[in-house]
Motif scaffolding. Structure first.
Motif, PDB file in Angstrom:
ATOM      1  N   ILE A 123      -0.882 -18.290   4.723  1.00 48.12           N
ATOM      2  CA  ILE A 123      -0.974 -19.345   5.737  1.00 48.12           C
ATOM      3  C   ILE A 123      -2.123 -19.084   6.693  1.00 48.12           C
ATOM      4  O   ILE A 123      -2.987 -19.944   6.906  1.00 48.12           O
ATOM      5  N   CYS A 124      -2.163 -17.855   7.294  1.00 43.34           N
ATOM      6  CA  CYS A 124      -3.172 -17.575   8.324  1.00 43.34           C
ATOM      7  C   CYS A 124      -4.242 -16.582   7.887  1.00 43.34           C
ATOM      8  O   CYS A 124      -5.240 -16.391   8.580  1.00 43.34           O
ATOM      9  N   GLY A 125      -4.019 -15.906   6.753  1.00 42.74           N
ATOM     10  CA  GLY A 125      -5.022 -14.983   6.255  1.00 42.74           C
ATOM     11  C   GLY A 125      -4.948 -13.575   6.807  1.00 42.74           C
ATOM     12  O   GLY A 125      -5.707 -12.700   6.382  1.00 42.74           O
ATOM     13  N   GLN A 126      -4.037 -13.334   7.766  1.00 43.52           N
ATOM     14  CA  GLN A 126      -3.923 -11.982   8.329  1.00 43.52           C
ATOM     15  C   GLN A 126      -3.199 -11.051   7.349  1.00 43.52           C
ATOM     16  O   GLN A 126      -2.419 -11.496   6.507  1.00 43.52           O
ATOM     17  N   LYS A 127      -3.478  -9.749   7.485  1.00 45.25           N
ATOM     18  CA  LYS A 127      -2.846  -8.761   6.611  1.00 45.25           C
ATOM     19  C   LYS A 127      -1.339  -8.734   6.856  1.00 45.25           C
ATOM     20  O   LYS A 127      -0.885  -8.658   8.002  1.00 45.25           O
ATOM     21  N   LEU A 128      -0.559  -8.796   5.782  1.00 47.14           N
ATOM     22  CA  LEU A 128       0.899  -8.827   5.899  1.00 47.14           C
ATOM     23  C   LEU A 128       1.470  -7.429   6.130  1.00 47.14           C
ATOM     24  O   LEU A 128       0.941  -6.436   5.648  1.00 47.14           O
ATOM     25  N   THR A 129       2.571  -7.383   6.882  1.00 49.63           N
ATOM     26  CA  THR A 129       3.342  -6.149   7.067  1.00 49.63           C
ATOM     27  C   THR A 129       4.243  -5.962   5.853  1.00 49.63           C
ATOM     28  O   THR A 129       4.849  -6.924   5.360  1.00 49.63           O
ATOM     29  N   LYS A 130       4.332  -4.724   5.367  1.00 50.85           N
ATOM     30  CA  LYS A 130       5.182  -4.415   4.209  1.00 50.85           C
ATOM     31  C   LYS A 130       6.368  -3.585   4.696  1.00 50.85           C
ATOM     32  O   LYS A 130       6.174  -2.566   5.346  1.00 50.85           O
ATOM     33  N   ASP A 131       7.578  -4.012   4.370  1.00 49.25           N
ATOM     34  CA  ASP A 131       8.757  -3.330   4.915  1.00 49.25           C
ATOM     35  C   ASP A 131       9.920  -3.452   3.945  1.00 49.25           C
ATOM     36  O   ASP A 131       9.843  -4.124   2.926  1.00 49.25           O
ATOM     37  N   GLY A 132      11.047  -2.800   4.308  1.00 50.07           N
ATOM     38  CA  GLY A 132      12.270  -2.871   3.527  1.00 50.07           C
ATOM     39  C   GLY A 132      12.434  -1.692   2.585  1.00 50.07           C
ATOM     40  O   GLY A 132      11.526  -1.365   1.828  1.00 50.07           O
ATOM     41  N   PHE A 133      13.631  -1.035   2.652  1.00 50.37           N
ATOM     42  CA  PHE A 133      13.889   0.132   1.813  1.00 50.37           C
ATOM     43  C   PHE A 133      15.096  -0.048   0.902  1.00 50.37           C
ATOM     44  O   PHE A 133      15.493   0.877   0.210  1.00 50.37           O
ATOM     45  N   ASP A 134      15.695  -1.243   0.927  1.00 52.71           N
ATOM     46  CA  ASP A 134      16.778  -1.596   0.005  1.00 52.71           C
ATOM     47  C   ASP A 134      17.916  -0.577   0.045  1.00 52.71           C
ATOM     48  O   ASP A 134      18.143   0.181  -0.904  1.00 52.71           O
ATOM     49  N   ILE A 135      18.646  -0.567   1.172  1.00 53.49           N
ATOM     50  CA  ILE A 135      19.756   0.381   1.363  1.00 53.49           C
ATOM     51  C   ILE A 135      21.041  -0.413   1.625  1.00 53.49           C
ATOM     52  O   ILE A 135      21.094  -1.214   2.563  1.00 53.49           O
ATOM     53  N   PRO A 136      22.080  -0.222   0.820  1.00 56.40           N
ATOM     54  CA  PRO A 136      23.318  -0.987   1.015  1.00 56.40           C
ATOM     55  C   PRO A 136      24.069  -0.564   2.280  1.00 56.40           C
ATOM     56  O   PRO A 136      24.163   0.631   2.585  1.00 56.40           O
TER      57      PRO A 136
END
Length: 701
Positions: free
Chosen positions: A194-207
């Motif tokens: 949408i805006c071209g800015q670098k995306l943040t990457k997150d999430g560790f998939d923990i129940p």
């Protein structure tokens, strides 16, 4: 009993009457001096009355709502936690957050607030917020990072959601990620469409189930790592929140250890001229080990009492080891006996938050801006190239000396065997290194034989549940198998009927099932992630800001530094390092091991071309190692045997540029003993300062 009494100085240790429960008649005989009627009242009637009262009242008071746990209650806690969650979700995802975010938040809140744990979350949130405001970041430990709500309210920096991209500018998120990625950190870099800015990457998939159980009804155990420097303030804040008389230190019972018991036995036999076989010595030692010896305090446990109750309704209280100046009173019972009844806050002291404080102070770089996927940082796991040294120069094929969880011989060997390339594989290493019978004789053999890779072996407890769910097993069974394996129940008693059959029906490979049979304990993924985020931040500073890294490391963990090695250069450092490594294994002490770690870091720093500056009046601090023109200035405490109090006095007397005309004048100004000045003389820290300021009148004539 005789060995124990002799070990504690009893002169009649060998002449004690036998111990046993006396009969009623024997007790009446003991109290015969009271007369027949009074003796019967004391021996028979009163104990019966007490027993009747205990049976009627119960061990603990009855909870007005019929609950078993006596948690403190804040009427507004539930609303506070829900509002904090909503605010954070709006900040990250806007007014229309993804369904997966809303569903996870609601699932957790229904358990946390439904079972009345809102106050506990609110307490932890306030503690973390206060510490952060005072300049000390707080680390989470244990499985609390499995809770996404804990992440939303700031208790944990571990994001338990599945891997995803998020745009800070547009407040949009994408959970449709490429196949094969289990943590967000490892995702390929991507710009916002949408805006071209670098995306943040997150999430560790923990129940979430790993934290509060399958039904979400388990009492939360929120463990927080505060800077050791800030721990007293954190404890004081708990008292401020709940009031004096409602907060106590969790008590501990110290027992006799193997080595001490062995010393008691050998001394007992020697003094009496007795000869015993090895079997008899072992029998006597076994009879002494574990006997209660003293009381103490849990390193971070704080027991909080609801205002409607008195602590003596649950446990006796005392000063630790009868120390009347011991600060907060402690519970007489160990907390494991109170765990399901009263609330314990774990405010543990830890070095990592202190590292963070000094890194930010020395560099001006916010710690949370350090990238989690820098290739040079990951290269340290299997190479020394990014440090600019060879393995021969530092005595290691990895560049992980000084990195928590990564610097020991055992873990460095694992790194070289498994060759982790990204964060998800590092999580495996952390889980494997902390578990029992997870790596040695299990995962290591599977990897070496080519049966599976580091990414595929069982590393953390959570991975079992997630793996079985992906294979199609029923959720409750997946959870139960995970719990049984991680607690060692499968290793001890095998799978429950139907479990192994279900796993095979869903194509779970035989090697996986056999691996489960061997495991006796497993690490939670959330704990591993929190540790690794800290490790990567330290490695980043080690690669890109070496002088700051070593200055901060020795500021926090410099108690065992070798001053001669530090100022003597590479040759002296290597010589002292070799001398330490020659100490036979059976003669090594814990102090020798600590000195070895310190020497490894000293040598590595010098090999990288970074120098130590000697102690100098007006430039050296008490215990802080500071950076001057890319070099590290040694503090007063770098001199072995120079204590903290003397070092502080010397800093205060010199650091602001005060000028002294003699050693005598400096000694009077600082109030430091002559023995300390002798040490300063030995290392040349006093320069050309004359001993005395007295004028020799004859020299003027």
């Amino acid at each position: 009993r005789s060995v124990l009494q002799a070990g504690n100085g009893f002169k009649d240790a060998d002449n004690q009457p036998p111990l046993y429960f006396k009969t009623t008649q024997e007790m009446l005989d003991e109290f015969s001096y009271l007369g027949k009627a009074k003796a019967e009242e004391v021996v028979i009637d009163n104990p019966v009355k007490i027993a009747a009262r205990i049976g009627e009242v119960g061990l603990y008071p009855k909870h007005p709502e019929g609950k078993e746990t006596f948690q403190p209650y804040w009427p507004d806690a539930a609303d506070n936690i829900r509002n904090l969650c909503e605010e954070q979700i709006r900040e990250w995802f806007g007014d229309n957050p993804p369904e997966i975010v809303v569903a996870r938040k609601e699932k957790e809140l229904s358990s946390i607030l439904g079972y009345g744990y809102g106050t506990l979350y609110n307490i932890a949130e306030k503690l973390v917020k206060k510490s952060n405001a005072d300049g000390y970041l707080v680390g989470s430990r244990g499985s609390v990072g499995s809770s996404y709500v804990a992440h939303l309210v700031g208790i944990s920096e571990v994001n338990a959601l599945p891997p995803h991209y998020r745009c800070k500018h547009c407040r949009k998120a994408w959970f449709d990620i490429p196949e094969g990625y289990t943590v967000g950190v490892d995702l390929p870099d991507r710009d916002c469409p949408i805006c071209g800015q670098k995306l943040t990457k997150d999430g560790f998939d923990i129940p979430f189930e790993v934290f509060l159980g399958f039904k979400g009804d388990k009492v939360p155990d929120i463990d927080l790592n505060f800077s050791g420097e800030y721990q007293p303030q954190a404890r004081a804040y708990v008292e401020e929140l709940f009031g004096t008389g409602y907060v106590f230190r969790a008590g501990t019972i110290g027992t006799l250890a193997d080595k001490t018991a062995y010393g008691y036995v050998m001394k007992y036999l020697e003094k009496r001229g007795m000869v015993a076989s090895e079997a008899e010595k072992n029998r006597l030692v076994a009879g002494c080990v574990g006997v209660k010896r003293t009381t103490g305090q849990h390193p971070g446990g704080m027991v909080v009492l609801p205002r409607a109750y008195d602590i003596c309704q649950f446990t006796a209280i005392q000063h630790p080891a009868d120390d009347v100046k011991g600060g907060l009173l402690t519970t007489h019972f160990e907390f494991k006996y109170l765990h399901d009844t009263l609330l314990k806050l774990d405010e543990l002291g830890h070095d990592v938050p202190t590292f963070y404080k000094f890194f930010e102070e020395y560099s001006g770089i916010p710690i949370d801006s350090v990238p989690m996927n820098d290739p040079k940082v990951y290269s340290l796991l299997t190479s020394t190239e990014a440090l600019g040294v060879t393995p021969e120069q530092i005595g290691s094929q990895t560049g992980t000396f000084g990195i928590p969880e990564m610097g020991t011989n055992f873990v460095r060997g694992m790194l070289l065997d498994a060759k982790p390339k990204n964060f998800s594989e590092l999580i495996q290493i952390s889980g494997l290194s902390h578990g029992t019978d997870v790596w040695t004789g299990n995962a290591d053999e599977l990897i070496r034989s080519g049966t599976c890779t580091i990414a595929e072996v069982i590393g953390c407890r959570d991975s079992i549940m997630l793996y079985l769910l992906r294979k199609g097993l029923e959720p409750k069974m997946s959870f139960d198998i995970m719990e049984a394996v991680r607690k060692g129940k499968v290793a001890k008693g095998g799978f429950k009927p139907g479990w192994e059959e279900a796993m095979k029906e869903h194509d779970v490979p035989d090697w996986y099932i056999e691996s489960c049979r061997k495991i006796k304990y497993m690490f939670p993924k959330a704990h591993a992630v929190a540790y690794l985020m800290a490790a990567i931040r330290l490695m980043w500073f080690k690669v890109y800001h070496p002088a700051i890294f070593y200055a901060v490391y020795f500021t926090v963990r410099g108690a065992d530094i070798d001053y001669e090695a530090a100022v003597g250069g590479v040759r002296v450092a290597k010589e002292h390092l070799r001398d330490n490594e020659k100490i036979p294994k059976d003669e090594r002490t814990a102090k020798d091991d600590d000195a070895l770690v310190s020497l490894q870091l000293v040598n590595e720093m010098l090999q990288r071309g970074c120098q130590f500056l000697p102690i100098e009046l007006g430039k050296s601090y008490a215990s802080k190692y500071v950076v001057e023109d890319g070099k590290v200035r040694l503090p007063f405490t770098a001199i072995r045997g120079l204590g903290e109090a003397a070092a502080v006095a010397l800093e205060q007397a010199t650091i602001h540029g005060q000028e002294y005309i003699s050693v005598e004048e400096l000694q009077q100004a600082s109030g430091v003993a002559q023995s300390v000045f002798d040490k300063l003389h030995e290392v040349g820290a006093l320069g050309n300062l004359p001993e005395t300021s007295q004028v020799d009148l004859f020299s003027l004539m």
